[in-house]
Design a protein around this motif. Sequence first.
Motif, short mmCIF file in Angstrom:
data_model
loop_
_atom_site.label_atom_id
_atom_site.label_comp_id
_atom_site.label_asym_id
_atom_site.label_seq_id
_atom_site.Cartn_x
_atom_site.Cartn_y
_atom_site.Cartn_z
N SER A 22 0.87 -1.18 0.00
CA SER A 22 0.00 0.00 0.00
C SER A 22 0.90 1.23 0.00
N PRO A 108 -3.34 7.51 -1.90
CA PRO A 108 -4.66 7.80 -2.50
C PRO A 108 -5.01 9.28 -2.34
N LEU A 109 -5.60 9.84 -3.36
CA LEU A 109 -5.99 11.25 -3.29
C LEU A 109 -7.06 11.45 -2.23
N SER A 110 -6.94 12.56 -1.52
CA SER A 110 -7.87 12.85 -0.43
C SER A 110 -8.08 14.36 -0.35
N HIS A 113 -4.95 16.50 -0.21
CA HIS A 113 -4.31 16.86 -1.47
C HIS A 113 -5.05 18.03 -2.15
N VAL A 129 -6.51 16.37 -9.10
CA VAL A 129 -7.27 15.87 -7.96
C VAL A 129 -8.76 15.87 -8.27
N GLN A 131 -10.31 15.85 -11.20
CA GLN A 131 -10.69 14.93 -12.27
C GLN A 131 -10.59 13.48 -11.86
N SER A 132 -9.94 13.20 -10.74
CA SER A 132 -9.85 11.82 -10.26
C SER A 132 -11.21 11.29 -9.81
N GLY A 133 -12.08 12.20 -9.41
CA GLY A 133 -13.39 11.79 -8.92
C GLY A 133 -13.37 11.15 -7.55
N MET A 134 -12.21 11.20 -6.88
CA MET A 134 -12.05 10.53 -5.59
C MET A 134 -12.25 11.46 -4.39
N VAL A 135 -12.33 12.78 -4.65
CA VAL A 135 -12.33 13.74 -3.55
C VAL A 135 -13.56 14.65 -3.65
N ASN A 136 -14.20 14.87 -2.51
CA ASN A 136 -15.34 15.78 -2.42
C ASN A 136 -14.84 17.22 -2.55
#
Length: 342
Positions: A22, A108-110, A113, A129, A131-136
């Motif tokens: 990880s 992982p993006l958060s 970041h 960040v 465009q990753s769709g991983m962060v609110n």
Amino acid sequence: MNTVSLSGCRRQPEQLVVEKVSHHSIELSWRNGESDHTGPTESWTRFAVEKMDSKTHTYDTIYVGYSTQHVVDGLEPSTLYKFRVRITTPSGECRLTPTLSVSTTREPLSGKHLHQAVNRNDEEELTRVLQSGMVNVNVYDKLGFTPLMVAAQKGFGRIVHKLIEHGADIHMKNGSGKDCLMLACYAGHLDIVKYLRRFGATWQSRDMGGCTPLHWAADGGHLSVIAYMIQDGSELDARDSVSHWTPLMRVSAVSGNESVASLLIRAGADVNVRDKDGKTPLMVAVLNNHKELVELLLDSGADHHVKNEFGSGAAEMARAFGRTSLACWKKGRFCKLTSTSR
């Protein structure tokens, strides 16, 4: 950790195996036919996991025991590490596995970041960040600010545009109830204020104390912002919910900024408005020893005969608080505050 060397050990044909990786940990395993745990521990084969120091290229022992697996944690993301296992048999024979090189994964993006990108005014990283769709996009930082609040306060216009394009909520508030419009108004970023207005930010917004964006603009003292707000219909005499102060009252209490007060007065702000204790802007300016503002208020029609709820006027307050020098120059003559009542 103990630094170790090759002394007394020979190379072992067995190899380390990476089970899991990880961004902060690496799980290693190894097999050995001599690891029989049926007898006393003195008859067991002992294993020591060693990690290479990237600066000194020496090995430090990070685990000693009888297990044939170990999780190395607390590691840095996207970093190369090197490991080997030192095998010691009950008879004292020592062997080493070949060195294993393995890298941790990217973190992982958060929200961390996202906020880092905003604080650095890094549009490229912000885009990555988002465009990753991983962060609110509306994630709060430790101080209770959204990325949009931070960008609006710092004056990062392109960052503000990018965040709004990705759905940032302009109406969200921090712990004290301030939204991005209030923060931009206070900081004096006119271009951002106008942009936020285009997307629905409202002059009627209130913080926890009932202050509007104009209250905060008055505190900030940026004339171009205040002039635009007045032209755009911001309410001049809106009162907060604590002291019932208008923006002009805030100037009298906080900054004493004559230019701001003059702009508000010319636009029609009430110079004789009263707060919850019956004080007027003139009284508040006297109490805070804002001499030039006192003169401006008197010249603008402030009534020095008005009394507060305790029966005191501006003159009484000036004497009680030692403000005897407060005066105005009017029509070629020097006229001090008087206590003449109506």
